[in-house]
Design a protein around this motif. Structure first.
Motif, short mmCIF file in Angstrom:
data_model
loop_
_atom_site.label_atom_id
_atom_site.label_comp_id
_atom_site.label_asym_id
_atom_site.label_seq_id
_atom_site.Cartn_x
_atom_site.Cartn_y
_atom_site.Cartn_z
N VAL A 1 22.74 3.87 19.52
CA VAL A 1 22.48 5.27 19.48
C VAL A 1 21.24 5.46 18.39
CG1 VAL A 1 23.43 7.23 18.22
CG2 VAL A 1 25.00 5.91 19.70
N THR B 1 20.50 15.00 20.54
CA THR B 1 21.93 14.81 19.65
C THR B 1 22.56 13.62 19.90
OG1 THR B 1 22.03 17.15 19.20
CG2 THR B 1 23.85 15.88 18.34
N GLY B 2 23.03 12.85 18.91
CA GLY B 2 23.87 11.60 18.93
C GLY B 2 24.85 11.27 18.06
N GLN B 3 25.96 10.86 18.12
CA GLN B 3 27.05 10.72 17.31
C GLN B 3 27.16 9.09 16.83
OE1 GLN B 3 29.05 12.79 15.49
NE2 GLN B 3 27.92 14.23 16.58
N LEU B 4 27.06 8.95 15.65
CA LEU B 4 27.34 7.42 15.23
C LEU B 4 28.86 7.26 15.04
CD1 LEU B 4 24.67 7.31 12.32
CD2 LEU B 4 24.73 6.12 14.39
N ALA C 1 32.33 6.14 12.92
CA ALA C 1 32.82 6.44 11.84
C ALA C 1 32.55 5.32 10.95
CB ALA C 1 34.05 6.71 11.60
N GLN D 1 20.01 13.90 14.95
CA GLN D 1 19.48 15.10 15.68
C GLN D 1 17.88 14.78 15.76
OE1 GLN D 1 20.30 18.54 13.76
NE2 GLN D 1 22.12 19.02 14.91
N ARG E 1 19.55 12.83 9.96
CA ARG E 1 20.72 12.38 10.02
C ARG E 1 21.73 13.20 8.89
NH1 ARG E 1 23.68 6.91 7.65
NH2 ARG E 1 25.77 7.42 8.51
N ARG F 1 27.67 11.74 10.52
CA ARG F 1 27.71 10.93 11.70
C ARG F 1 26.70 11.45 12.77
NH1 ARG F 1 33.41 10.73 13.68
NH2 ARG F 1 32.30 9.65 15.54
N THR F 2 26.07 12.65 12.48
CA THR F 2 25.35 13.27 13.57
C THR F 2 23.76 13.07 13.47
OG1 THR F 2 26.95 15.10 13.84
CG2 THR F 2 24.83 15.42 14.82
#
Length: 165
Positions: A46, A93-96, A98, A82, A76, A79-80
């Protein structure tokens, strides 16, 4: 003539369940390590995608930015991730996963997971100019001038790296 009833006795069943429980208990640490490793690899992928998207948008320069100003930035928030252009419009947009730790790093890699967790240089923002080069102090993104890589860690996994170039 005696008839034997087919099936398992209670003792055989209990022994089988005990063996399965011992094997499951022995395999749990390996399963957790494998899951953490996969999550860390997902975080690295990601991050790599986010850096690539930011650099590509910066090179396209949709805001017609001239000089050494930022034409795109990666931001950042928890967790997001952009990717933003000069008008602060979100383009990607991406999610890392946890618990993923993303830290700036210079030429020296972290020696282990504990060193990565102890570092205070957490990623918040990276800006790129219209030539695709990282701008250390542009658009409110402050990172060390020698910081050209990101280290990705998760729990006690050895760090993985993404180059900012």
């Amino acid at each position: 003539m005696s008839r034997r009833v087919a099936g398992f006795s209670l003792v055989e069943l209990m022994v089988t369940l005990a063996v399965i429980a011992v094997l499951a208990a022995a395999g749990t640490p390996f399963a957790r390590s494998w899951i953490d490793s996969n999550r860390q690899m997902q975080a690295r992928n990601v991050m790599w995608e986010a850096v690539s998207q930011t650099r590509a948008i910066a090179l396209r320069n949709p805001g017609q930015v001239a000089g050494d100003d930022a034409s795109a930035r990666l931001q950042r928030d928890g967790r997001t991730l952009q990717v933003l252009n000069t008008d602060d419009a979100v383009l990607w947009t991406g999610q890392l996963p946890a618990n993923a730790a993303i830290k700036h790093i210079d030429a020296t890699d972290f020696s282990d997971a504990a060193a990565l967790q102890a570092s205070a240089d957490e990623l918040s923002c990276v800006a790129f100019g219209n030539r695709g080069q990282r701008l250390p102090a542009a658009a409110g993104c402050s990172s060390a001038a020698g910081s050209y890589r990101l280290a990705i860690g998760l729990n006690d996994q050895e760090p993985l790296y993404v180059d900012l170039l």
